[in-house]
Design a protein around this motif. Sequence first.
Motif, PDB file in Angstrom:
ATOM      1  N   GLY A   1       1.588  -4.392  -0.739  1.00  0.00           N
ATOM      2  CA  GLY A   1       1.778  -3.367   0.277  1.00  0.00           C
ATOM      3  C   GLY A   1       2.787  -3.750   1.334  1.00  0.00           C
TER       4      GLY A   1
ATOM      5  N   LEU B   1      -4.902  -5.902  -1.455  1.00  0.00           N
ATOM      6  CA  LEU B   1      -4.019  -5.174  -2.369  1.00  0.00           C
ATOM      7  C   LEU B   1      -3.457  -6.125  -3.414  1.00  0.00           C
ATOM      8  CD1 LEU B   1      -2.093  -2.916   0.181  1.00  0.00           C
ATOM      9  CD2 LEU B   1      -4.128  -2.353  -1.159  1.00  0.00           C
TER      10      LEU B   1
ATOM     11  N   ARG C   1      -1.595   3.010  -7.991  1.00  0.00           N
ATOM     12  CA  ARG C   1      -1.065   2.000  -8.903  1.00  0.00           C
ATOM     13  C   ARG C   1      -1.814   1.974 -10.234  1.00  0.00           C
ATOM     14  NH1 ARG C   1       1.938   0.795  -5.180  1.00  0.00           N
ATOM     15  NH2 ARG C   1       3.523  -0.817  -5.407  1.00  0.00           N
TER      16      ARG C   1
ATOM     17  N   HIS D   1      -3.647   3.273  -2.246  1.00  0.00           N
ATOM     18  CA  HIS D   1      -2.646   2.346  -2.783  1.00  0.00           C
ATOM     19  C   HIS D   1      -3.115   1.801  -4.132  1.00  0.00           C
ATOM     20  CE1 HIS D   1       0.130  -1.164  -2.866  1.00  0.00           C
ATOM     21  NE2 HIS D   1       0.871  -0.444  -2.045  1.00  0.00           N
TER      22      HIS D   1
ATOM     23  N   ASN E   1       5.807  -5.152  -3.173  1.00  0.00           N
ATOM     24  CA  ASN E   1       5.007  -3.926  -3.108  1.00  0.00           C
ATOM     25  C   ASN E   1       3.602  -4.126  -3.673  1.00  0.00           C
ATOM     26  OD1 ASN E   1       7.127  -2.646  -1.935  1.00  0.00           O
ATOM     27  ND2 ASN E   1       7.690  -1.407  -3.707  1.00  0.00           N
TER      28      ASN E   1
ATOM     29  N   ALA F   1       2.895   1.893   0.797  1.00  0.00           N
ATOM     30  CA  ALA F   1       1.947   1.384   1.793  1.00  0.00           C
ATOM     31  C   ALA F   1       2.298   1.905   3.183  1.00  0.00           C
ATOM     32  CB  ALA F   1       1.950  -0.146   1.783  1.00  0.00           C
TER      33      ALA F   1
END
Length: 685
Positions: A529, A565, A509, A505, A526, A476
Amino acid sequence: MGGNYSAMDPMEVPVPDIAILFERDGYLKPYEREIRRRYGCYKDLWDRIESWEGGVDGFTKGYKYFGPQYNSDGSVTWREWAPGAHSLHLQGEFNGWNSKSHPFKKLEYGKWELTIPANADGSCPLKHDSRVQLIVNDHLYRLSPWASYVKPFEGFTYQQFIYKPDHPYQFKHQKVAKPKSPRIYECHVGIATPEGKVGTYNEFRENVLPRIKNQGYNSIQLMAIMEHAYYASFGYQVTSFFAASSRYGTPCELKQLIDRAHELGLYVLLDVVHSHASKNTLDGLNEFDGTNSCYFHDGARGTHALWDSRLFNYSETEVLRFLLSNLRWYQEEYQFDGFRFDGVTSMLYHSRGIGEGFSGSYDEYYGLNVDTEALVYLMLANEMVHKIDSRAITIAEDVSGMPASCRPVNEGGTGFDYRLGMAIPDMWIKLLKEEKDEDWKMGHIVHTLTNRRWMEGTVAYAESHDQALVGDKTIAFWLMDAAMYTHMSTLSEPSAVVERGLALHCMIRLVTHALAGEAYLNFIGNEFGHPEWLDFPRAGNNSSYHYARRQWNLVDDQLLKYKFLNQFDKDMNDLEEKYGWLSSAPGYVSCKHEGDKLIAFERAGLLFVFNFHPYQSFTEYRVGVNEPGNYKAVLCSDSKKYGGFGRIEPDGEFHSTQGVPWGNRNDSVQLYIPCRTAIVYARVN
């Protein structure tokens, strides 16, 4: 225990299922002799241990023989292995710190024994939370290698304390079933608090476990549990192997944490470090008996040049007992479900992997550089762990890609269930550091994500703790950097940097989760982010905890974009739970178009489409599918619920196949694919 364990010709060693190995990978056939030799070394050692009193079962319960053993009459029998020592004494609160009153008696094979009679009233002389200390050769102060509880004393080194509470914690919940699709949340108890301090087992149990469960993860991987005197080592410079770190709380509180995880249905992995040990002498294993060897190799073979740590001598019987018993201790005493083995590459090769490119040539895996003794230890460890608990999962942190690491021992493999796909995060960070996304090569991305050994489980991940450490940055932060301080509010002016960051992002993933493995891993924070990097308090940062914490307030604040996120991460996990792509056959990639920056593949009956193009959207773009029918979007990274533009929202229109074969598939659909967007389609009636 060198390379010649058995007089039998390697080609005569019966490996039960070696034919399966060669059916799966014919390139291994030229190395049959070496594979059989390794298995012969393992089998010879296993059979020898079985022939000793107690067999493998007794051998791997060293914690019931060494260290303090509490007898029914109130007395204590204490044993140690110190082959190089010429004297051994015990002092502590129980004897007024008399350094001479309690000498150990020397037994055979470097073992020592002391019996401490019960008190006059029949009570145990070693009281709960009382301090004790071993004295080797009259002047060396040591902790028992088998110490189950150590903590700092008066701001000095860690000291051993007796842990024998009147009411030890009793587990209330059974271990959970082995997950078919491990979705692993890698976590560190100490940093799991927003406050500038070391977090506790209790806080983690109350505050963090529910978050993990809610995010759709089914497994946790606990780091830095084995005691380490230096907090900033991230738990990888272990000083006391049997002691759960006291900086977070007591052993009973760790047990409560694990029990609560099991109650929530979470599978619990321990990050175990058997590849090396801290060089500390006052509170570590190093020079325990006054010599440079004991648990470790002497000379250059006993020191890791880059880690400045000691390397175990896996050919020594008592070292094998110590390490195998250590695994069993965490399985039985703490009810851990499985293990992630750290530093496996360092164990497997005499070079410790230093300077090795590992080009993929099989000769690299079957030459003289391979450390047979360490390899045999890993085979023993995996076989034992799985025999104790058939639900156990073991994961190897190995960058070399040694063939058959994740195949059963009776095939001639090393016995792990999964290996970490370490090339994947390296690729993402390298791309983010060095290339604009318009220059990313789709073929390179697909190759890196799919380059794994057939029928050997891989844990896919975009970033782990390694990528978050100081000197690097989270994905991020690589994507959005300074804009995270100014434009993460939903009320702020739109930012092209943040829009790009949120989109990529999610895409990074999802493509990693769906294409790159049979399990998935995310490092704590994570998923939403988490900004900046990870740095523990140390002299170089004025002992600050600012970067050694997780800012949950960021994701909990509904006015900040971190929630987008976090929601995508949850929905991605929930979709995997429904369709099970991690436990399905590898995905079939039908499209990797360099000019259009497009990747499309099918897995578990789903169609995944990724448009990495920074500005080019496509209408009526034909994508191949194998099964005819109607397809609808079930996940889209561009949805407004993830901070996107809402150009496609899930559960919208259907897309019917048209009877047109495409991309080596039986049929195809035509789709609208916005730029910087990932879409998942499911076939519906």
